[in-house]
Design an enzyme around this catalytic site. Structure first.
Site, PDB file in Angstrom:
ATOM      1  N   GLU A 141     -40.081   4.557 -16.041  1.00  0.00           N
ATOM      2  CA  GLU A 141     -39.334   5.994 -16.214  1.00  0.00           C
ATOM      3  C   GLU A 141     -37.887   5.694 -16.328  1.00  0.00           C
ATOM      4  OE1 GLU A 141     -40.702   9.105 -13.556  1.00  0.00           O
ATOM      5  OE2 GLU A 141     -42.718   8.591 -14.035  1.00  0.00           O
ATOM      6  N   GLU A 196     -49.455   5.916 -13.989  1.00  0.00           N
ATOM      7  CA  GLU A 196     -49.360   7.022 -12.752  1.00  0.00           C
ATOM      8  C   GLU A 196     -49.761   8.325 -13.103  1.00  0.00           C
ATOM      9  OE1 GLU A 196     -45.046   7.643 -10.702  1.00  0.00           O
ATOM     10  OE2 GLU A 196     -44.631   5.421 -11.287  1.00  0.00           O
TER      11      GLU A 196
HETATM   12  C1  NOJ Z   1     -42.553   9.088 -10.975  1.00  0.00           C
HETATM   13  C2  NOJ Z   1     -41.961   7.577 -10.210  1.00  0.00           C
HETATM   14  O1  NOJ Z   1     -42.260   6.424 -10.995  1.00  0.00           O
HETATM   15  C3  NOJ Z   1     -42.336   7.480  -8.900  1.00  0.00           C
HETATM   16  O2  NOJ Z   1     -41.339   6.603  -8.162  1.00  0.00           O
HETATM   17  C4  NOJ Z   1     -42.663   8.690  -7.909  1.00  0.00           C
HETATM   18  O3  NOJ Z   1     -42.519   8.693  -6.694  1.00  0.00           O
HETATM   19  C5  NOJ Z   1     -43.723   9.532  -8.609  1.00  0.00           C
HETATM   20  N1  NOJ Z   1     -43.464   9.753 -10.004  1.00  0.00           N
HETATM   21  C6  NOJ Z   1     -43.805  10.877  -8.215  1.00  0.00           C
HETATM   22  O4  NOJ Z   1     -42.688  11.673  -8.230  1.00  0.00           O
END
Ligand code: NOJ
Length: 445
Positions: free
Chosen positions: A167, A351
């Protein structure tokens, strides 16, 4: 959830975490601070002034995490390497104790038939490099290239799936909006930082190819939050375009299409915030990848009309945490990647998950009853099945997260885990959703 859907053979069922959110041991065995360790000490930045110094203590408790992964029955684990643990000065000399830790983790995972999926950069830049300008400094491209090359040399083929950066939008939030580390609020820096990290990603892919690893593949992880117009006004249609351009397309375009769009460049030039770029940058950003890592959590309904927005949030389908329940976000993101960029590489959903806020409801035996998370995950799994049924090449799904952890600025207030961390004993306890995921995976093997 009853479903007779047959997943492809070798599909990866995973859980995900990241170093900065779970490891703790922030000052041990030669590790130096990351930008999050420093940011967390600034007043008002993190919920209740929490820090990631201890987090889930995974640095000392990897076996605990491994046991839980085995219990749930996943066949892959997505984790990340802490840059400042393996390279305390950011560049130069490697830290043998840091390397040993990761080597042990990877070997144990492989022994348990759990495929490691390892991210090089999950937001935790070494603070020493931030002091040299961090991601705004073009040298960051070289710093990251060096770090990546060293990791490929050290661990290479032990890791079947590598990802470069997670991200990259986090750099923009950290340098332009101030909500993430390192906490700057400068739009020009934000754009420069996100450009540099995309080039750095390419530099890492180049280093990976030079290693010629036989049993390893490389990708990147981008989050897609597709904007949807709440009304059919031309203003809302224009807003969708603008927000899509400034968000996920900022990352997908240079990686998957080898350029920024004219729209984006015009817009930033007019605003006086356009980044400094070199022609060769785009050869790097668009290096051929072996797979695309998709983080997908939701869509984002938008409108220029405040009343329309208010009506939407009254009438929509929301979870208890007030986020919209829109599982088709997964299917739509996969479709969009194919339609817009014509990608020919497999996708991994790296994710997907949801959070509860504050204390969670427990049953009489003390088990967290996270029915909303079960509803959310079931919906997204159906969406995944739909995408697979239409022939999209998706090779894995990772639920975020193995356990409640340091949720960045929200600290421990936002809980994403399917297991609960007991802060006294540091033990993990499955929530109802962990049993749900365990049963689901088992029914699909
Ligand atoms: C995006 C991120 O990659 C991760 O670090 C974060 O905890 C989760 N989404 C949830 O917000």
């Amino acid at each position: 959830m009853e479903s007779s859907f047959k997943y492809p053979k070798d599909f990866l069922w995973g859980l995900a975490t990241s170093a900065g959110q779970i490891e703790g041991a922030a000052t041990e065995d030669g590790r130096t601070p990351s930008i999050w360790d420093v940011f967390a000490t600034k007043p008002g930045k993190i919920f209740k002034g929490e820090t990631p110094t201890v987090a889930c203590d995974s640095y000392h408790r990897f076996d605990r995490d491994l046991e839980m992964l085995k219990y749930i029955g996943v066949n892959s684990y997505r984790m990340s390497i802490s840059w400042s643990r393996v390279l305390p000065e950011g560049t130069g000399k490697l830290n043998p104790l840091g390397l040993d830790y990761y080597k042990r983790c990877f070997e144990k995972l492989l022994k348990a038939n759990i495929t490691p999926n390892v991210t090089l950069y999950h937001w935790d830049l070494p603070q020493v490099l931030e002091e040299k300008g961090g991601w705004v400094n073009r040298d960051s491209i070289e710093w990251f290239g060096e770090y990546a090359e060293k990791m490929f040399r050290e661990f290479g083929d032990l890791i079947p799936l590598w990802t470069t950066v997670n991200e990259p939008i986090a750099t923009y939030v950290g340098y332009a909006l101030g909500g993430f580390a390192p906490g700057h609020t400068n739009e020009v820096w934000g754009n420069q930082a996100r450009h540099n990290i995309l080039v750095a990603h390419g530099k890492a892919v180049e280093a990976f190819r030079e290693e010629n690893l036989k049993d390893s593949k490389i990708g990147v992880v981008i989050d897609i939050w597709k904007r949807h117009a709440i009304t059919d006004s031309p203003e809302d249609a224009a807003l969708v375009i603008d927000e899509d351009e400034r968000n996920w397309k900022f990352y997908c375009d240079p990686i998957l299409a080898g350029k920024y769009s004219d729209y984006l460049l015009d817009r930033l030039t007019k605003e006086g915030t356009v980044m400094q770029m070199k022609p060769h940058d785009f050869e790097l950003t668009s290096q051929t990848l072996d797979f695309f890592g998709l983080n997908v959590y939701n869509r984002v309904p938008v409108s220029v009309n405040a009343q329309a927005k208010a009506d939407f949030s009254q009438g929509g389908n929301f979870l208890n945490n007030r986020t919209e329940y829109y599982p088709d976000a997964l299917y739509e993101a996969v479709k969009l990647l194919h339609e817009l960029y014509d990608i020919k590489i497999p996708v991994y959903v790296t994710e997907n998950g949801t959070y509860s806020i504050g204390a969670e409801k427990v049953d009489e035996n003390g088990m967290v009853e996270d029915d909303d998370r079960i509803k959310y995950v079931s919906g997204f799994l159906k969406s995944l099945e739909k995408a697979l049924a239409e022939g999209y090449d998706i090779r894995g799904y990772y639920l975020w997260s193995l356990m409640d952890n340091f949720e960045w600025s929200a600290g421990s207030n936002f809980k994403f885990g399917i297991t609960q961390l007991d802060k006294e004993t540091m033990e993990l306890k499955p929530k109802k959703s962990a049993y749900f995921y365990k049963d689901y995976i088992n029914s699909k093997k």
